[in-house]
Design an enzyme around this catalytic site. Structure first.
Site, PDB file in Angstrom:
ATOM      1  N   ASP A   6     -57.300  -1.968  60.321  1.00 14.66           N
ATOM      2  CA  ASP A   6     -57.968  -0.799  60.138  1.00 14.66           C
ATOM      3  C   ASP A   6     -59.073  -0.822  59.399  1.00 14.66           C
ATOM      4  O   ASP A   6     -59.240  -0.710  58.199  1.00 14.66           O
ATOM      5  CB  ASP A   6     -57.283   0.427  59.869  1.00 14.66           C
ATOM      6  CG  ASP A   6     -57.749   1.743  59.971  1.00 14.66           C
ATOM      7  OD1 ASP A   6     -58.917   1.771  60.935  1.00 14.66           O
ATOM      8  OD2 ASP A   6     -57.223   2.720  59.687  1.00 14.66           O
TER       9      ASP A   6
ATOM     10  N   ASP B  19     -64.091   2.945  63.513  1.00 21.47           N
ATOM     11  CA  ASP B  19     -62.705   3.196  62.971  1.00 21.47           C
ATOM     12  C   ASP B  19     -61.820   2.453  63.840  1.00 21.47           C
ATOM     13  O   ASP B  19     -61.835   2.756  65.097  1.00 21.47           O
ATOM     14  CB  ASP B  19     -62.470   4.634  63.056  1.00 21.47           C
ATOM     15  CG  ASP B  19     -60.966   5.032  62.688  1.00 21.47           C
ATOM     16  OD1 ASP B  19     -60.232   4.245  62.131  1.00 21.47           O
ATOM     17  OD2 ASP B  19     -60.623   6.211  62.972  1.00 21.47           O
TER      18      ASP B  19
END
Length: 440
Positions: free
Chosen positions: A327, A143
């Site tokens: 992301d 992440d």
């Protein structure tokens, strides 16, 4: 866990929809509906906050190059076309969306690298590290928009009982486990975790990191504790403030040359399964060096963000002063409503669903491209057509890989895997820079 208060605009980001899930509408039914797209932006904080601002000063450093384990391997990365050379949605993705399982990665082609397993139809990317003494495998979702590493604890509980069919860490399973007795809690748009900050040994791609500081969750929301969640915790790789991220700790310990993290994430339909995360440098077999561009990170909150322009079918949409937060933990691209509307107005057959989402023809050949530092990266139409609205009709309308949502700033986008599958990308903590290159 990083010890910083979340800036007020990050509270808006808790509304971002990030991950895609497919669930049946009734037992035994082949009809499937798209559930929420979840957000993993951390808006929580450690109980004892540190208010020191994030240090974004670009200091002296050098981009490292990682040696190849097999120079001939992994050179056929995604080339911007679907697996059969056609535009639009792949039935391989449809089957993966229904099953929701992991597709194992192949062997990485560079040193200091971990393979990235593919969750469902490119929903997320998961690396395996070894934690504790004796070491055991833990699967971690990679992440890029959070800075915390955590796994479930041996005493973990959730609504209705335990924390599912996962691997757990504690003093009972690891002799090197040390509980600091400091508490942490992190709230994500998709759920929350809370527990203790601990230290334990982690092995990352053969690199032995002793007494790393991270979190062990005593409480997990069902989004993380569910048996259907295919990972045991998260590996946050945004920039830290207090507790070092994994790559920062590896660099500080001298196990890698610099706090550089590089990514190649795979497209399931290509069948190559060659995704990898590389620590300390770049894997030169994965990209065209002539297309490598590097630009400054413009975000002051610890995320990785750069200025961009947007075009559809070669026509600049003239969206001024736009930026993109990168992301890996976000499946889709989330754009401000006006921008998302402008993009889809330029795509033949696109429609709004009236709730922030859009549909496009599953057979679309539209070319949506983002430009960074003068280099243009096109999104494969197969990534743009994320999943059919009706799984029994893969030639009809598909959910678009670009949706609208509030990211914070009115000109700020969240750029997830729909785009990132189409580029090699790298972050450098020391220089506070991002690099992108075209895949080979």
């Amino acid at each position: 866990m990083t010890g910083r208060e979340a800036p007020s605009n990050l509270e808006l980001r808790a509304n971002i929809h990030k991950r895609m899930h497919i669930s049946s509408t009734s037992p035994g039914s082949r009809k499937h509906a798209v559930n929420k797209r979840y957000n993993r932006y951390a808006v929580g904080r450690i109980i004892e906050p540190v208010t020191t601002p994030v240090n974004n000063a670009a200091t002296k450093g050098r981009k490292g190059k990682i040696s190849n384990k097999n120079a001939a391997a992994g050179t056929d990365a995604a080339n911007g076309t679907t697996s059969n050379g056609s535009a639009g949605f792949s039935e391989v993705d449809s089957e993966a969306a229904l099953k929701g399982s992991l597709t194992p990665a192949g062997k990485p082609t560079a040193d200091n690298s971990l393979g990235l397993d593919i969750e469902a139809n490119d929903v997320g990317y998961i690396a395996t590290v070894q934690i504790g003494t004796p070491p055991r495998d833990f699967k971690l979702l990679v992440d890029l928009s959070s800075a915390d590493l955590w796994v479930g604890g041996e005493d973990c509980h959730s609504e209705g009982g335990g924390c599912g069919n996962h691997v757990f860490l504690g003093a009972g399973s690891s002799s090197s486990f040390v509980d600091t007795k400091q508490q942490f809690q992190v709230t994500y748009g998709s759920g929350a975790v809370a527990g203790d900050i601990i230290t334990d040994d982690i092995n990352v791609a053969g690199l032995d990191l002793k007494a790393h500081t991270f979190g062990v969750a005593a409480v997990e929301s069902v989004d993380f504790s569910s048996d259907q969640t295919p990972f045991d915790g998260l590996m946050g790789l945004a920039q830290s403030q207090q507790a070092l991220t994994l790559v920062e700790a590896l660099a500080k310990s001298g196990l890698i040359e610099d706090a550089i993290t590089s990514y190649k994430i795979s497209r399931l339909a290509d069948g190559k399964n060659d995704g990898e995360i590389t620590f300390g440098g770049l894997d030169e077999t994965k990209f065209d060096a002539n297309t490598l561009i590097t630009f400054d990170n413009v975000n002051r909150d610890g995320f990785w963000e750069g200025g961009m322009t947007v075009s559809v079918n070669g026509q600049d949409l003239e969206l001024q002063d736009r930026t993109a937060i990168f992301d890996t933990g976000s499946t889709l691209i989330i754009a401000p409503d006006a921008d998302a509307t402008a993009v889809h107005q330029a795509i033949p057959g696109a429609k709004s669903d009236g709730q922030g989402g859009f549909t496009i023809p599953c057979s679309t050949a539209a070319s949506v491209a983002l430009t960074f530092g003068g280099q243009t990266f096109a999104i494969n139409p197969q990534d743009l057509a994320f999943v059919p609205v009706d799984p029994d009709d893969p030639t009809g309308d598909c959910l678009s890989g670009i949706a609208s949502g509030e990211i914070g700033d009115a000109k700020e986008w969240l750029v997830g895997d729909v785009f990132l599958k189409n580029a090699y990308f790298s972050t450098d903590v020391t220089k506070n820079q991002v690099s992108l290159a075209k895949l080979v």
